[in-house]
Design an enzyme around this catalytic site. Structure first.
Site, PDB file in Angstrom:
ATOM      1  N   PHE A 164      24.848  39.190  43.606  1.00  0.00           N
ATOM      2  CA  PHE A 164      24.590  37.673  43.318  1.00  0.00           C
ATOM      3  C   PHE A 164      24.142  37.033  41.996  1.00  0.00           C
ATOM      4  O   PHE A 164      24.333  36.051  41.453  1.00  0.00           O
ATOM      5  CB  PHE A 164      23.507  37.351  44.491  1.00  0.00           C
ATOM      6  CG  PHE A 164      22.119  37.459  44.087  1.00  0.00           C
ATOM      7  CD1 PHE A 164      21.399  36.331  43.416  1.00  0.00           C
ATOM      8  CD2 PHE A 164      21.365  38.554  44.131  1.00  0.00           C
ATOM      9  CE1 PHE A 164      19.975  36.401  43.288  1.00  0.00           C
ATOM     10  CE2 PHE A 164      20.023  38.844  43.843  1.00  0.00           C
ATOM     11  CZ  PHE A 164      19.365  37.563  43.113  1.00  0.00           C
ATOM     12  N   LYS A 165      23.593  38.086  41.325  1.00  0.00           N
ATOM     13  CA  LYS A 165      23.407  37.819  39.993  1.00  0.00           C
ATOM     14  C   LYS A 165      24.131  37.231  39.021  1.00  0.00           C
ATOM     15  O   LYS A 165      23.846  36.451  37.899  1.00  0.00           O
ATOM     16  CB  LYS A 165      22.348  38.720  39.008  1.00  0.00           C
ATOM     17  CG  LYS A 165      21.283  39.603  39.856  1.00  0.00           C
ATOM     18  CD  LYS A 165      20.170  38.680  40.013  1.00  0.00           C
ATOM     19  CE  LYS A 165      19.070  39.226  41.096  1.00  0.00           C
ATOM     20  NZ  LYS A 165      18.355  40.411  40.146  1.00  0.00           N
TER      21      LYS A 165
END
Length: 563
Positions: free
Chosen positions: A121-122
């Site tokens: 998700f980063k």
């Protein structure tokens, strides 16, 4: 589409800085007083947002949201649209962050945030931040001679995914060096390989003989160090950087609209977001979305056995080490409650193995403003209330530093409970959840799901859905929340990483399950990755700030000389 806001400015949570521009806070990362930057005002959504934005693409939503926080005098509309377009063109899923339903009976959905270049998700934030750094540098260096150009020294700490996402967002960027510290031997082999096999000259991996919190302490110490700040422009890539939080707000709106468009949703249904979290950045973006006007009934914090956040919401105490009996008040003692006697515990969800959640400071400021600023005299100005909040945060953080913790008054805890609930999920429960989802999804998902919305690589041949351990922590919390949430309710659990990044936990959970072969969910990008050439420097914690500082300065000098 909307035009940019004309006047959004930023301040420090500790009261030492006010009236800063978006460019200032992105490039500074951390305030000079050690605080984190937040917008002076949380913008409200336009009156027609629910109807106008309903069918927008991810990129279109990002533009609308970013425009509420970034003045057009800083980034013209055409430039902002181009930054957004380039940032998300790297994602494999056409829908960028698709939502799938894993439990139709309980209305539990999964927001897949792992379709970016590093499968975590980063990427949503760090692809944008990398392009943002480059945009500001190019603009600042335009027309300057080579020796006069500004050079950005990007510093970050990672418990796994931030490092690779930052590296992939910054590799090869002109006039920028990136230094990423990770705790040696405490990230998964794939995570380590994703970072250390990037051989671009501007990428520097540092394996610290310690914990993530040690790495994070080094980062904060560098930003507070006068010596290196006189000679180098440091920039933060961790979620202490406000741009990280801003970028993540988008997928809350995107997931909400995906749900609203589905036949399962009826007007008036409650919506809860469930977020596996360690450093509190991901769920803080949800808090901003909710404060802006997104109709989320609750935000559910899901922690692993490093549960400082869960203990705060259950006791009102934010402490590095658990005080016997305190977190257990009211019968709230949970599995593994004594895990904190010696600090961080290594778990199956290592990206969440964090003792102190940096972004929690941002929420503390808003709670302090509401409770203590709201209790100020009627003659107090907004500036006075902000100052009161900043002083209160400084007091709490000083107690954390000197006493390893602090407690808050009941009014503060009550204010926190209005928007948040919390759950703690043990390693055993994490494995159980991975197995539960695997065994219950084959019939309702089916093999066709492997091609829907880019979910290929998370399903077995029979269509069984496979969670990574962090996403499993979130899903387990969603199952519990569904038992108590006001009906009718939908839960959107955030899936933060691809299961192939955490093969040991997945294989442990699914060993012996019919049809399971880990090779079936291994992305082609990971095949042979661990055997590639690596470049990494081991750093002893005992070298201290002076050793880290000297290493960074020397590497930047060598990099410039070689250019």
């Amino acid at each position: 589409m909307a035009s940019h806001t004309a006047s959004q400015r930023y301040l420090s949570t500790r009261g030492g800085s006010y009236d800063l521009s978006f460019e200032d806070v992105v490039l500074k990362g951390l305030a000079a007083d050690g605080g984190l930057f937040i917008p002076e005002e949380i913008p409200s959504l336009p009156a027609d947002w629910a109807s106008k934005w309903k069918d927008y693409t991810f990129e279109e939503l990002a533009y609308e949201i970013f425009s509420l926080y970034v003045s057009s005098t800083e980034i013209p509309a055409a430039d902002l649209k181009d930054l957004i377009k380039r940032s998300y063109a790297t994602f494999r899923a056409a829908d960028r962050t698709p939502t799938v339903t894993l439990d139709e009976k309980r209305n539990i959905h999964l927001l897949e945030l792992f379709h970016g270049p590093t499968f975590a998700f980063k990427d949503v934030a760090l692809q944008f931040l990398g392009n943002l750094f480059e945009y500001f540098l190019i603009r600042r260096n335009r027309g300057k001679a080579e020796g006069e150009k500004e050079h950005l020294t990007v510093i970050g700490a990672t418990s796994g995914d931030t490092g690779s996402a930052a590296i992939y967002g910054l590799r090869g960027k002109k006039d920028a060096s990136v230094f990423i510290m990770h705790p040696k031997g405490k990230v998964s082999p794939i995570q380590e390989a994703q970072m250390t096999t990037v051989l671009d000259a501007n990428v520097h991996n540092l394996a610290v003989d310690g914990t993530f919190d040690d790495c994070q302490d080094f980062v904060k110490a560098l930003f507070a160090d006068e010596e290196i700040n006189k000679t180098h422009r440091l920039a933060a890539v961790n979620s202490i950087n406000w741009a990280r939080i801003l970028a993540q707000i988008t997928y809350y709106f995107h997931a909400y609209f995906s749900l609203v468009r589905s036949p399962a949703f009826t007007s008036g249904d409650h919506v809860r977001f469930v977020v596996p979290t360690g450093n509190f950045g991901d769920i803080l973006a949800g808090y901003f979305a909710k404060r802006m006007g997104l109709p989320a009934e609750k935000l559910v914090i899901a922690t692993n056995e490093n549960d400082i956040l869960n203990r705060f919401w259950r006791s009102g105490y934010y402490e590095k080490k658990e005080v016997h009996g305190r977190a257990a008040a009211g019968g709230l003692k949970q599995d593994g409650a004594q895990a904190h006697a010696d600090g961080v515990k290594e778990t199956l969800s290592p990206a969440m193995d964090i003792l102190v959640s940096s972004n929690f400071e941002r929420l503390l400021w808003f709670l302090a403003y509401e409770v203590y600023g709201g209790a100020a005299s009627s003659s107090s100005s907004v500036a006075d209330k902000r100052a009161i909040a900043g002083e209160k945060v400084k007091t709490w953080l000083a107690e954390l530093k000197s006493n390893d913790g602090f407690g808050v008054e009941s009014a503060v805890l009550a204010a926190a409970a209005k928007d948040f609930e919390s759950e703690r999920v043990s390693d055993a429960q994490t494995l159980e959840t991975i197995k539960h989802v695997y065994t219950t999804t084959a019939s309702q998902q089916g093999p066709k799901a492997s091609a829907r919305n880019g979910t290929a690589g998370t399903l077995s041949a029979a269509g069984n859905y496979i969670l990574d351990p962090h996403s499993a922590v979130g899903f387990a919390a969603a199952l519990r929340s569904a038992e108590r949430a006001p009906a009718p309710a939908h839960h959107i659990a955030l899936a933060t990483a691809h299961p192939a990044k955490f093969s040991a936990a997945v294989e442990k959970a699914l060993e012996g399950q019919e049809g399971f072969r880990f090779e079936d969910v291994l992305p082609e990008q990971f095949v042979g990755l661990e055997q590639k050439e690596k470049r990494v420097t081991t750093v002893q914690k005992s070298e201290g700030l002076a050793g880290i500082r000297e290493l960074v300065i020397r590497r930047v000098r060598e990099e410039k000389n070689a250019a």
